[in-house]
Design a protein around this motif. Sequence first.
Motif, PDB file in Angstrom:
ATOM      1  N   GLU A  62     -12.918  -4.998   2.013  1.00 45.36           N
ATOM      2  CA  GLU A  62     -13.093  -3.912   1.035  1.00 45.36           C
ATOM      3  C   GLU A  62     -13.766  -2.717   1.699  1.00 45.36           C
ATOM      4  OE1 GLU A  62     -15.002  -4.864  -2.700  1.00 45.36           O
ATOM      5  OE2 GLU A  62     -14.923  -2.766  -3.343  1.00 45.36           O
TER       6      GLU A  62
ATOM      7  N   VAL B 182     -12.583  13.207  -1.124  1.00 47.89           N
ATOM      8  CA  VAL B 182     -11.590  12.265  -1.638  1.00 47.89           C
ATOM      9  C   VAL B 182     -12.284  11.467  -2.741  1.00 47.89           C
ATOM     10  CG1 VAL B 182     -10.410  12.074   0.588  1.00 47.89           C
ATOM     11  CG2 VAL B 182     -12.111  10.375  -0.067  1.00 47.89           C
ATOM     12  N   ASP B 183     -11.497  10.815  -3.587  1.00 42.63           N
ATOM     13  CA  ASP B 183     -12.073  10.225  -4.802  1.00 42.63           C
ATOM     14  C   ASP B 183     -12.631   8.816  -4.642  1.00 42.63           C
ATOM     15  OD1 ASP B 183     -11.479  12.506  -6.148  1.00 42.63           O
ATOM     16  OD2 ASP B 183      -9.594  11.790  -6.995  1.00 42.63           O
ATOM     17  N   THR B 184     -12.299   8.127  -3.551  1.00 43.37           N
ATOM     18  CA  THR B 184     -12.742   6.736  -3.419  1.00 43.37           C
ATOM     19  C   THR B 184     -14.176   6.695  -2.895  1.00 43.37           C
ATOM     20  OG1 THR B 184     -10.492   6.060  -2.958  1.00 43.37           O
ATOM     21  CG2 THR B 184     -12.229   4.510  -2.360  1.00 43.37           C
ATOM     22  N   PRO B 185     -15.101   6.094  -3.653  1.00 43.67           N
ATOM     23  CA  PRO B 185     -16.490   6.059  -3.202  1.00 43.67           C
ATOM     24  C   PRO B 185     -16.789   4.844  -2.330  1.00 43.67           C
ATOM     25  CG  PRO B 185     -16.354   5.212  -5.443  1.00 43.67           C
ATOM     26  CD  PRO B 185     -14.940   5.481  -4.983  1.00 43.67           C
ATOM     27  N   LEU B 186     -17.826   4.953  -1.535  1.00 45.89           N
ATOM     28  CA  LEU B 186     -18.302   3.812  -0.745  1.00 45.89           C
ATOM     29  C   LEU B 186     -19.792   4.005  -0.510  1.00 45.89           C
ATOM     30  CD1 LEU B 186     -17.904   1.262   0.896  1.00 45.89           C
ATOM     31  CD2 LEU B 186     -17.056   2.627   2.773  1.00 45.89           C
TER      32      LEU B 186
ATOM     33  N   PHE C 259       0.834  -1.199   0.000  1.00 45.30           N
ATOM     34  CA  PHE C 259       0.000   0.000   0.000  1.00 45.30           C
ATOM     35  C   PHE C 259       0.876   1.260   0.000  1.00 45.30           C
ATOM     36  CE2 PHE C 259      -4.023  -2.115   1.651  1.00 45.30           C
ATOM     37  CZ  PHE C 259      -4.773  -1.742   0.568  1.00 45.30           C
ATOM     38  N   HIS C 260       0.233   2.411  -0.151  1.00 47.90           N
ATOM     39  CA  HIS C 260       0.976   3.664  -0.178  1.00 47.90           C
ATOM     40  C   HIS C 260       1.263   4.193   1.226  1.00 47.90           C
ATOM     41  CE1 HIS C 260      -3.337   4.324  -0.483  1.00 47.90           C
ATOM     42  NE2 HIS C 260      -3.165   5.452   0.169  1.00 47.90           N
TER      43      HIS C 260
ATOM     44  N   PHE D 155     -15.864  11.063   0.869  1.00 46.48           N
ATOM     45  CA  PHE D 155     -16.263  11.240  -0.529  1.00 46.48           C
ATOM     46  C   PHE D 155     -17.373  12.279  -0.589  1.00 46.48           C
ATOM     47  CE2 PHE D 155     -18.950  10.172  -4.151  1.00 46.48           C
ATOM     48  CZ  PHE D 155     -18.025   9.998  -5.162  1.00 46.48           C
TER      49      PHE D 155
ATOM     50  N   MET E  69      -8.574   4.586   2.467  1.00 50.69           N
ATOM     51  CA  MET E  69      -8.864   5.489   1.348  1.00 50.69           C
ATOM     52  C   MET E  69      -9.766   6.645   1.768  1.00 50.69           C
ATOM     53  SD  MET E  69      -6.934   3.929  -0.680  1.00 50.69           S
ATOM     54  CE  MET E  69      -7.124   5.047  -2.054  1.00 50.69           C
ATOM     55  N   ARG E  70     -10.232   6.638   3.010  1.00 48.23           N
ATOM     56  CA  ARG E  70     -11.042   7.713   3.589  1.00 48.23           C
ATOM     57  C   ARG E  70     -12.305   7.998   2.767  1.00 48.23           C
ATOM     58  NH1 ARG E  70      -6.266  10.933   3.468  1.00 48.23           N
ATOM     59  NH2 ARG E  70      -7.531  12.697   2.855  1.00 48.23           N
TER      60      ARG E  70
ATOM     61  N   TYR F 175      -5.441  -0.157   7.440  1.00 51.01           N
ATOM     62  CA  TYR F 175      -6.587  -0.330   6.546  1.00 51.01           C
ATOM     63  C   TYR F 175      -7.756  -1.013   7.231  1.00 51.01           C
ATOM     64  CZ  TYR F 175      -5.553  -5.313   5.785  1.00 51.01           C
ATOM     65  OH  TYR F 175      -5.346  -6.650   5.966  1.00 51.01           O
TER      66      TYR F 175
ATOM     67  N   THR G  66     -11.189  -1.082   4.044  1.00 52.39           N
ATOM     68  CA  THR G  66     -10.089  -0.426   3.328  1.00 52.39           C
ATOM     69  C   THR G  66     -10.568   0.862   2.681  1.00 52.39           C
ATOM     70  OG1 THR G  66      -9.109  -2.572   2.883  1.00 52.39           O
ATOM     71  CG2 THR G  66      -8.300  -0.740   1.585  1.00 52.39           C
ATOM     72  N   ARG G  67     -11.742   0.791   2.044  1.00 53.80           N
ATOM     73  CA  ARG G  67     -12.270   2.007   1.426  1.00 53.80           C
ATOM     74  C   ARG G  67     -12.482   3.097   2.475  1.00 53.80           C
ATOM     75  NH1 ARG G  67     -14.444   1.990  -3.776  1.00 53.80           N
ATOM     76  NH2 ARG G  67     -14.104   0.027  -4.849  1.00 53.80           N
TER      77      ARG G  67
END
Lengths: 499, 298
Positions: free
Chosen positions: A264, A280-284, A178-179, A277, A272-273, A187, A267-268
Motif C-alpha cells: 500500500e 495529486v489527490d492520493t494522500p500518504l 490498474f490504469h 500530495f 498514485m504519486r 507500482y 502503490t500510493r
Amino acid sequence: MAKKRTIRSIPQQRTPVREQDPRVRRANFAEVNLGYNEAEAKLESQRCLLCPDPTCIGGCPVGIDIPGFIGRITEGDIRGAYDVLARTNLLPAVCGRVCPQENQCEGKCVVGDALEPVAIGRLERFAGDRAIAEGWARRPHIEPNRFRVGVVGSGPAGMACAADMAKAGCDVTVYEAFHLPGGVLRYGIPDFRLPNEVVDAEIDALRRLGVRFECNTLVGRLFTIEQMIGELGYHAVFIGTGAGYPAMLGIPGDSLNGVLSANELLTRCNLMRARDFPAVDTPLPLGRHVAVVGAGNTAMDAMRVALRLGAEQVSCIYRRSRAECPARAEEVHHAEQEGIEFHWLTAPVEVLGDGKGNVRALRCQTMILGEPDRSGRARPVPVPGSEHDIEVDQVVFAIGTNANPIIGQTSGLALDKRGYIAVDADLATSLAGVYAGGDIVTGAATVIEAMGAGRRAARGMKDYLGLSEPATPRLPGDLSGTLFGIAPEQKNFVRLRVA
Amino acid sequence: MPDTQTPDSQNGAGFEIVRREDFSDVTYLLAVRHPMMARAARPGQFVIVMSHPEGERIPLTIADFDAAEGTVTLVIQAVGKTTREMQQTCHVGTRLHALVGPMGVPTHLGKAKKVVCVGGGLGVAPIFPQARGFKQNGASVIAILGFRTKSLVFWENRFREVCDDVILCTDDGSAGLKGFVSDGIRQAIAAHPDIDEVVAIGPPVMMKACAEATRPHGIRTMVSLNPIMVDGTGMCGGCRVKIGDVVKFACVDGPDFDGHLVDFDDLMMRLRRYAEEEKAATARWSETCRMRALLAVS
C-alpha cells in the motif's frame, strides 16, 4: 583476437559506479545508482575472463550469453552487446538494475573466487540504457499468424510472455487492472531504483512489436479465463497476475491506523504519486518514526521511500540476522548508507495504540538463531523476558504475500494447496491453452524469475499452438532424437505425422 | 472478430458519461458507457473510479447496470474533495479517466424466500440491484429506505416496481415513517415472522444498527462494507476488515459480510485514517474554486 586474459592480467579492482551522495539522495526520488559511462563500462568489461565454458550463464534465470555481450563492450561494439542481450533478455535496463546478481550471475563468476566478481549487472544496465537512448529496440521481422494470445497482468512475467508471442507472429493483448501498465515495475519498485522512464521505454518497445495493452481491465470479474478461451476467441492465454495479497502479521494492534502493508505504501507513493500530495489527490501521511517489518527488497524499498517522504527515523525490524537478510546486497548497503536503523534478531509481538486509534510503539522481543528450519535458514527463537518497546508512529509490514484469490474465485483452474495456480513443467494449467507463471504460481520471487517464467510459458504456448520454435536453444544440425527435425516432446508432432 | 476491446482501448481516452441526474444538491447519478461491464456486473459488486489522471482511486458500489443500453450507473454523494470535484466536472459527454470493475464477490442471492433490503442514504442506490436480483430469483422482497429528510428521497418508485412492500423512513418524519431504518426493520420483523434474510447497505453506523436489530431474532444479515481502497484487487490490504476473529480484504473477500460478525468500530476507526488529509484537500480545493469564481466575475 586480444591477448588471453588471466586473473592476474585483468584490472584487479571492480570499477566503482557513481552514486548520488547519501545525504542528498535521502531527500529525493532521483536514481541512486548513476550507472557506468562508456569508459567505465569498457574498463570493467576487461575484467571478464571470457571463459570458454562460462559458469555465470548457469546463474542467470534466462541464460544470457554473458561473456558474449561483455566481450562486445570491450570492443566498443555497444550495439552488438545489446543485440546479444536482447536475444534472451527482453528488459536489460530493468534487470541490470533489479536482479539479485550476487546470487545469480555474479555469484557464479570465477573472477569472484579470487577478486570481486565482474559487475555483470552494471554492464547489462549500461548496454540496456544505451539501447533506450539510441532507440535500438527495433522491430524484428514478424510473420503474422492467425493466433490470438491474451496475457493477464502487465508485470515482468506478462511482458516477457507477450514479447515472445508477438515475435512468433501472434496477435497479443495484455490486460492490466490498474490504469497504467507495468505491474510491480510501476507500482512496486520506486523511481530511485528503477525510474518510470525505463518502464515506459520497455512498454513502448512491446507496443512496437504490435502488443496491445488494455488497462482498467480486471480479468476474472470483467470476463473470465474460460470466456477468454471461449467467446473472446483467444487461442492461448497466459496468467501472470502476481501474488498480490499481502500478509499481515496477525499480532494485536495490526489494524490500527498507521499500520499498513509495504504494497500500500509503495502503490500510493509510486503509482498514485502521493509524494506530490496535495497536487495529486492520493494522500500518504507518514509518521516521524517508521518501523518496517521484514528485510527483503520490498522492505528496503518501503524504508527508503519513508525516508524520502520525510520520516525522521526509519527502523528495520527483522527476526533473523543480517546474514539471512533476503534483500539484494546493494539495497541493504544503500539503506545503511542512507541511515536506516537496523534491528536484527528482533521480532514484533504487538502494535501499541495511543487510545485514539493511532500507533504509539511497536513491542518487540529479541531472538536468537536456533536450528535450521525447512527453508534451510536458522530458525529464530525468542529470548524469554526480552520484550521491549520501540517508539514509532507508523508500522509497515513487508513480510511477503499470499496467493491472490481472484482467478481462483472466478475460474475452474486447479490451484495448489496454498491457493497458487497449479502448473506442469511447461507452465500449462489444468485448462487447455491456459498457461501461468510468476508469483501467482511460485509465490513471491524476483523480476528476472518472473520474466524467465513468462518466456518458459511462451515456449509451452508455441508448442501448444504448433508454432515453430526458433528461440529454443537447440544446436543447428543437431537432429538426434527428432523426426524430420521436430523434437518428439513438441506437441504438434502428432498432428504433423497425421498430415 | 469478437468484441474484446474495453471502451478505454483507444489510448486511455477514458469512459464516457452518457447520463446524469441530480437527486439533490449533494447526490448525483452518473451512467457510464461500458458495455462489457454492463454485461458482467452482478448485484453487490463495485467499481473503482479515477476522475482524472491526478485523481485518487475511489471505490463506488454499482447502483445499476443495463446490458441492453451498455451502461453502468453510479450514485455519488459529494462529501469529500474527489466527489465534490466530480459533481462539478462530470457531465454528459465528459469522460472518467479510469473505471475498473466489476469488483468483489457478487451478492449470494441464494434460496431465501422473504428478504428485507435496507438502504440508508446513499446506500439506497446500490441496494436496488440486490432487491431486483432477489425478486428475479423468486423471493418476496421488502425494501426499507432511509433518508434524512423528504427532499433527499430518490428512486422510491423504482423500488415499488420491483418490491412487494416499501417502507420509507425519514429522520425528521417529513416522508414515510419517522425514524431510522432500524425502526423500519423492527416494524418489518413484527409484520413478517418469516423473514429469511436482511441485506443492508449504508453508512457503517447504520449497518451496525441493522445488525443489532436483527441479532435477537437470529436473522441472517448481510452488510456491504466500504473501507478505503487503492487497487481493489487484493494487492494493497488497505481495505482489511475484522470479521469475527479473522482479517479479510473487503475488495476480494467481500464486500458483503455477515453483519453479526463485522467489527464495525474497527471499520469506523479505519475510515477516519485520512480524515486530516481529506479535510485539507477539500479546504484547498474549495479555496481554488472560490478564487476561480472570483476571477470569472471580475
